[in-house]
Design a protein around this motif. Structure first.
Motif, PDB file in Angstrom:
ATOM      1  N   GLY A 187       0.823  -1.201   0.000  1.00  9.85           N
ATOM      2  CA  GLY A 187       0.000   0.000   0.000  1.00  9.85           C
ATOM      3  C   GLY A 187       0.852   1.243   0.000  1.00  9.85           C
ATOM      4  N   PRO A 188       0.228   2.404  -0.138  1.00 11.56           N
ATOM      5  CA  PRO A 188       0.975   3.668  -0.196  1.00 11.56           C
ATOM      6  C   PRO A 188       1.895   3.895   0.992  1.00 11.56           C
ATOM      7  CG  PRO A 188      -1.299   4.015  -0.857  1.00 11.56           C
ATOM      8  CD  PRO A 188      -1.223   2.618  -0.350  1.00 11.56           C
ATOM      9  N   SER A 189       1.434   3.645   2.210  1.00 13.73           N
ATOM     10  CA  SER A 189       2.254   3.881   3.400  1.00 13.73           C
ATOM     11  C   SER A 189       3.447   2.941   3.443  1.00 13.73           C
ATOM     12  CB  SER A 189       1.410   3.717   4.666  1.00 13.73           C
ATOM     13  OG  SER A 189       0.368   4.671   4.704  1.00 13.73           O
ATOM     14  N   SER A 190       3.212   1.664   3.100  1.00 13.46           N
ATOM     15  CA  SER A 190       4.300   0.685   3.100  1.00 13.46           C
ATOM     16  C   SER A 190       5.327   1.005   2.023  1.00 13.46           C
ATOM     17  CB  SER A 190       3.736  -0.730   2.885  1.00 13.46           C
ATOM     18  OG  SER A 190       2.867  -1.094   3.929  1.00 13.46           O
ATOM     19  N   ARG A 191       4.863   1.449   0.869  1.00 13.11           N
ATOM     20  CA  ARG A 191       5.774   1.842  -0.211  1.00 13.11           C
ATOM     21  C   ARG A 191       6.655   3.010   0.235  1.00 13.11           C
ATOM     22  NH1 ARG A 191       4.411   0.850  -5.842  1.00 13.11           N
ATOM     23  NH2 ARG A 191       2.928  -0.855  -5.997  1.00 13.11           N
ATOM     24  N   LYS A 192       6.038   3.988   0.880  1.00 12.26           N
ATOM     25  CA  LYS A 192       6.789   5.161   1.334  1.00 12.26           C
ATOM     26  C   LYS A 192       7.856   4.772   2.340  1.00 12.26           C
ATOM     27  CE  LYS A 192       6.140   9.777   3.299  1.00 12.26           C
ATOM     28  NZ  LYS A 192       5.140  10.754   3.808  1.00 12.26           N
ATOM     29  N   ARG A 193       7.505   3.888   3.283  1.00 11.02           N
ATOM     30  CA  ARG A 193       8.487   3.446   4.285  1.00 11.02           C
ATOM     31  C   ARG A 193       9.609   2.653   3.629  1.00 11.02           C
ATOM     32  NH1 ARG A 193       3.797   2.393   7.394  1.00 11.02           N
ATOM     33  NH2 ARG A 193       3.874   0.207   6.742  1.00 11.02           N
TER      34      ARG A 193
END
Length: 254
Positions: A187-193
Motif C-alpha cells: 500500500g501507499p504507506s508501506s511503499r513510502k516506508r
C-alpha cells in the motif's frame, strides 16, 4: 550511401521483418504498433492535474479559476491535500492490461528493442519540459538487482531520450543505496516506508554536472503511488537541484 542504406534496410526487413510492439504481428515499419493494439492503448492528454498529471474525466479547468486568475493550474484532490516532492509529473499512458504487457516485456523479458517505441511516447508526454531541462536522470536500480536483470530499463529510456532531445543524461549521479524489496502489492504507506532514504546523490558527480539550481527530468517506467519518485526527488533536491519533473511511460489511474 543512400542506396546502400536502403538495400541494407530491405535485407534486414527480409530476415527480421518489423513486428508490432504489442502482439508481434507484422507491421509496415519498425518500432510500430498495429491498429488493433493501438486501439487498446489509453493515452493521457489534457485535461489533467497541473502538478501530478492525473487525468480528469471532464475539463474542470474551464470552470475553476485559481487565486491568480489562471484556469490552467488546476490540481487534483491528492495534490491539493499534499503536494508531491516533484514539481511536475507526466505519463504517456494509463497503466492497464494493454500498457502493462509492453512494460513487463520491456522490464523483465530483455525486450530492449521496445525502447524506441516507448521513448516516442515519453517524448510526447514531456512536451514543453525538454527545452528547459538541464539533465535527464533515470530511477536507479540497486547493484544486486542490476546484476540479476543485467540492465536498468529506466537507463535505456533516459539514454534514448537524451539522443532525441539533446538533453544530457547521467545514470550515476543518483544511486540506490539500499536494496529495497519489490513494491508490488504494498500500500501507499508501506511503499513510502520501504523507499524512504533508499536513494542518494553522488555529490562529486553532481558538482561535476553543475546541478546546483538545475532543472532535472527523472525518468521511470511506471508511476504508481509516487513513493519511489518522491524519494528520488527528495534526494535530488537536497543536493541543490531546483526543479524536478517526472516522466513515465504509464501511470496508475484509480
Amino acid at each position: 550511401m543512400g542506396l546502400l542504406g536502403t538495400a541494407l534496410r530491405i535485407g534486414i526487413d527480409a530476415i527480421l521483418p518489423p513486428r508490432c510492439g504489442g502482439c508481434g504481428e507484422l507491421t509496415e515499419t519498425t518500432h510500430a504498433v498495429c491498429a488493433d493494439c493501438w486501439a487498446g492503448l489509453r493515452f493521457i492528454t489534457t485535461p489533467q492535474c497541473a502538478c501530478c498529471g492525473y487525468p480528469f474525466e471532464v475539463d474542470v479547468s474551464a470552470n475553476i479559476v485559481d487565486n491568480a486568475g489562471d484556469s490552467a493550474n488546476v490540481l487534483c484532490g491528492g495534490c491539493l491535500q499534499k503536494k508531491p516532492a516533484f514539481d511536475m509529473a507526466r505519463a504517456a499512458l494509463v497503466y492497464d492490461d494493454h500498457s502493462r504487457e509492453y512494460l513487463l516485456r520491456f522490464k523483465h523479458a530483455d525486450r530492449g528493442d521496445l525502447t524506441p517505441l516507448l521513448v516516442r511516447w515519453l517524448y510526447q508526454a514531456g512536451k514543453g519540459i525538454w527545452d528547459q531541462a538541464d539533465l535527464i536522470v533515470p530511477v536507479p536500480l540497486h547493484r544486486r538487482r542490476l546484476l540479476k536483470r543485467r540492465y536498468n530499463q529506466s537507463g535505456l529510456l533516459a539514454a534514448k531520450l537524451s539522443q532525441m532531445t539533446g538533453v544530457p543524461w547521467d545514470g550515476l549521479v543518483l544511486g540506490r543505496q539500499r536494496n529495497t524489496r519489490s513494491l508490488g502489492g504494498l500500500g501507499p504507506s508501506s511503499r513510502k516506508r520501504e523507499v524512504g532514504g533508499a536513494f542518494v546523490v553522488d555529490e562529486a558527480r553532481a558538482e561535476k554536472c553543475n546541478l546546483a539550481g538545475a532543472r532535472v527530468v527523472l525518468v521511470d517506467d511506471v508511476l504508481t503511488t509516487g513513493a519511489t519518485a518522491n524519494a528520488c526527488v527528495r534526494a535530488l533536491k537536497q543536493s541543490g537541484i531546483m526543479h524536478v519533473s517526472v516522466i513515465t511511460v504509464a501511470r496508475v489511474v484509480r
